[in-house]
Enzyme design. Structure first.
Site, PDB file in Angstrom:
ATOM      1  N   VAL A  16       0.831  -1.204   0.000  1.00 22.87           N
ATOM      2  CA  VAL A  16       0.000   0.000   0.000  1.00 22.87           C
ATOM      3  C   VAL A  16       0.866   1.255   0.000  1.00 22.87           C
ATOM      4  O   VAL A  16       0.608   2.204  -0.745  1.00 22.87           O
ATOM      5  CB  VAL A  16      -0.962   0.002   1.197  1.00 22.87           C
ATOM      6  CG1 VAL A  16      -1.714   1.326   1.282  1.00 22.87           C
ATOM      7  CG2 VAL A  16      -1.941  -1.156   1.090  1.00 22.87           C
ATOM      8  N   ASP A  37      10.246   2.972   7.113  1.00 26.44           N
ATOM      9  CA  ASP A  37       9.787   1.605   7.333  1.00 26.44           C
ATOM     10  C   ASP A  37      10.644   0.982   8.414  1.00 26.44           C
ATOM     11  O   ASP A  37      11.815   1.363   8.589  1.00 26.44           O
ATOM     12  CB  ASP A  37       9.895   0.795   6.034  1.00 26.44           C
ATOM     13  CG  ASP A  37       9.150  -0.523   6.097  1.00 26.44           C
ATOM     14  OD1 ASP A  37       7.963  -0.547   5.711  1.00 26.44           O
ATOM     15  OD2 ASP A  37       9.736  -1.524   6.547  1.00 26.44           O
ATOM     16  N   PRO A 125      -7.630  -2.430  11.589  1.00 24.19           N
ATOM     17  CA  PRO A 125      -8.965  -1.914  11.285  1.00 24.19           C
ATOM     18  C   PRO A 125      -8.991  -0.394  11.413  1.00 24.19           C
ATOM     19  O   PRO A 125      -8.699   0.159  12.474  1.00 24.19           O
ATOM     20  CB  PRO A 125      -9.869  -2.591  12.313  1.00 24.19           C
ATOM     21  CG  PRO A 125      -8.962  -2.950  13.450  1.00 24.19           C
ATOM     22  CD  PRO A 125      -7.608  -3.176  12.876  1.00 24.19           C
ATOM     23  N   THR A 147      -8.977   6.728   6.164  1.00 23.40           N
ATOM     24  CA  THR A 147      -9.599   6.629   4.836  1.00 23.40           C
ATOM     25  C   THR A 147     -10.989   6.006   4.921  1.00 23.40           C
ATOM     26  O   THR A 147     -11.837   6.245   4.059  1.00 23.40           O
ATOM     27  CB  THR A 147      -8.730   5.805   3.880  1.00 23.40           C
ATOM     28  OG1 THR A 147      -8.407   4.543   4.475  1.00 23.40           O
ATOM     29  CG2 THR A 147      -7.456   6.559   3.534  1.00 23.40           C
ATOM     30  N   ASP A 152     -14.703   2.033  -0.208  1.00 24.86           N
ATOM     31  CA  ASP A 152     -15.953   1.268  -0.282  1.00 24.86           C
ATOM     32  C   ASP A 152     -17.033   2.051  -1.026  1.00 24.86           C
ATOM     33  O   ASP A 152     -17.828   1.474  -1.777  1.00 24.86           O
ATOM     34  CB  ASP A 152     -16.440   0.920   1.130  1.00 24.86           C
ATOM     35  CG  ASP A 152     -15.389   0.201   1.945  1.00 24.86           C
ATOM     36  OD1 ASP A 152     -14.985  -0.891   1.543  1.00 24.86           O
ATOM     37  OD2 ASP A 152     -14.962   0.759   2.969  1.00 24.86           O
ATOM     38  N   ARG A 157     -20.386   3.117  -5.942  1.00 26.86           N
ATOM     39  CA  ARG A 157     -20.720   3.896  -7.135  1.00 26.86           C
ATOM     40  C   ARG A 157     -20.460   3.103  -8.414  1.00 26.86           C
ATOM     41  O   ARG A 157     -21.237   3.179  -9.373  1.00 26.86           O
ATOM     42  CB  ARG A 157     -19.917   5.206  -7.145  1.00 26.86           C
ATOM     43  CG  ARG A 157     -20.310   6.168  -6.034  1.00 26.86           C
ATOM     44  CD  ARG A 157     -19.758   7.550  -6.262  1.00 26.86           C
ATOM     45  NE  ARG A 157     -18.310   7.604  -6.172  1.00 26.86           N
ATOM     46  CZ  ARG A 157     -17.646   7.794  -5.030  1.00 26.86           C
ATOM     47  NH1 ARG A 157     -18.301   7.920  -3.878  1.00 26.86           N
ATOM     48  NH2 ARG A 157     -16.332   7.862  -5.018  1.00 26.86           N
ATOM     49  N   HIS A 180     -15.352   0.708   8.470  1.00 25.35           N
ATOM     50  CA  HIS A 180     -14.692   0.147   7.280  1.00 25.35           C
ATOM     51  C   HIS A 180     -14.525  -1.347   7.542  1.00 25.35           C
ATOM     52  O   HIS A 180     -13.463  -1.840   7.902  1.00 25.35           O
ATOM     53  CB  HIS A 180     -13.336   0.818   7.059  1.00 25.35           C
ATOM     54  CG  HIS A 180     -12.552   0.234   5.908  1.00 25.35           C
ATOM     55  ND1 HIS A 180     -13.088   0.059   4.653  1.00 25.35           N
ATOM     56  CD2 HIS A 180     -11.280  -0.232   5.845  1.00 25.35           C
ATOM     57  CE1 HIS A 180     -12.183  -0.471   3.858  1.00 25.35           C
ATOM     58  NE2 HIS A 180     -11.077  -0.665   4.563  1.00 25.35           N
ATOM     59  N   THR A 234      -4.624  -5.984  -1.031  1.00 25.54           N
ATOM     60  CA  THR A 234      -5.132  -4.879  -1.844  1.00 25.54           C
ATOM     61  C   THR A 234      -4.104  -3.768  -1.740  1.00 25.54           C
ATOM     62  O   THR A 234      -3.520  -3.555  -0.680  1.00 25.54           O
ATOM     63  CB  THR A 234      -6.498  -4.373  -1.361  1.00 25.54           C
ATOM     64  OG1 THR A 234      -6.374  -3.908  -0.012  1.00 25.54           O
ATOM     65  CG2 THR A 234      -7.542  -5.482  -1.414  1.00 25.54           C
TER      66      THR A 234
END
Length: 326
Positions: A16, A37, A125, A147, A152, A157, A180, A234
């Site tokens: 991500v 990191d 989460p 976010t 979602d 949409r 979320h 994702t």
């Protein structure tokens, strides 16, 4: 001539974080991009690799790898850290123990280093982690943003668009609200197709059948899991969302987006972060919009809020017990 240098940091340079960094570079969102990191060599390697790409993009962004405290100079920090275990179901809540421990580690260090900017959090989460960042950072609630259900809502949409003749999703106003996660819901009463309510649109569309709203909502709710179980993660959707949040903050865009933010009485809820529509601008959350939800939607919102509150309290209790044991 004075010049404001736009500085964006990313903590967590996994899938991500790399997707967010790539979007920032290719859209020339920041003048300086700082990567951090726990694996400092990986951050250095990614910074070198991104530097190699600059000449063939419109961007003049300078990329640096820094220790965590080096992010304190940034205007916006994008949070994409994760714990190492893999999700075994669609519930993001199973990640909480590991990611909460990360939050308890990094936020006090950044606070001590003097960070005064805005956090944008994608770590899951998302709602609980966003709330922990708020409590630990000492920042105003307007400057800690998850976010939340932004991605979602994009999925909702797109699902609607596919079923109403391919109308551009950007001409559709539709929101997933709440957690979320599995308890989020579609606010069908607020859906507009070019300004027309969905009920009106369906009534006037003789060539289209009415949407199966339960199926559409379920598809939007679990689309991330459909990606995850096929490729193991994702990254591009949420990475681009992080970059877009940073762009809209730095540009003072004042656009409307769902996000996970701290409520103080809005929607009848207090002391949690949860997905609601906001105006996003230079100061972070410029305004929380209040939708007039139906009774069914308000019940779904309250149920989602209670679920989040329960996990927040458990996380706080667990941390207190661990502190006492030490």
């Amino acid at each position: 001539m004075s010049k404001t240098i736009r500085k964006v940091g990313i903590v967590g340079i996994g899938n991500v974080g790399k997707a967010a960094a790539s979007a920032i570079l290719h859209e020339n969102i920041a003048d300086e991009l700082y990567l951090s990191d726990i694996d400092s060599e990986r951050a250095k390697g990614e910074a070198y690799d991104f530097a190699d790409s600059i000449e063939v993009t419109p961007s003049r962004t300078r990329v640096f790898d820094v220790p965590l405290e080096g992010l304190a100079v940034c205007d916006v920090i994008l949070v994409a850290v994760t714990e190492r275990s893999q999700m075994i179901s669609s519930s993001r809540l199973e990640l909480l123990k590991g990611t909460a421990a990360i939050a308890y580690d990094i936020v006090p260090r950044l606070r001590q280093a003097g960070f005064k900017g805005i956090y944008v959090i994608a770590t899951n989460p998302c709602d609980i982690i966003s709330y922990l960042f708020y409590k630990l950072s000492g920042l105003p609630k307007e400057r800690v943003i998850g976010t939340g259900t932004a991605l979602d809502s994009m999925r909702l949409r797109r699902q609607i668009s596919n079923l109403i003749g391919g109308i551009d999703p950007r001409s559709i106003s539709a929101y997933m609200l709440g957690e979320h996660g599995d308890s989020q819901f579609a606010a069908w009463s607020q859906v507009r197709i070019g300004g027309q309510s969905l009920d009106e649109f369906e009534a006037e569309s003789t060539e289209l059948t009415a949407l199966n709203r339960d199926e559409v909502e379920e598809a939007a709710r679990h689309f991330g899991w459909e990606i995850h179980k096929r490729k193991g993660n994702t990254q591009f959707g949420i990475g681009n969302q992080l970059a877009t949040f940073a762009k809209n903050i730095l540009n003072d865009a004042r656009n409307i987006t769902p996000a996970s933010v701290v409520l103080e009485g809005e929607y009848g809820q207090n002391d949690l972060s949860i997905g609601v529509p906001i105006v996003l601008g230079r100061n972070g959350v410029e305004k929380i919009l209040h939708f007039h939800l139906t009774d069914k939607e308000k019940q779904a919102f309250d149920a989602s809020a209670e679920l989040i509150k329960g996990y927040i309290q458990k996380t706080l209790d667990d941390h207190q017990e661990e502190t006492v044991e030490k």
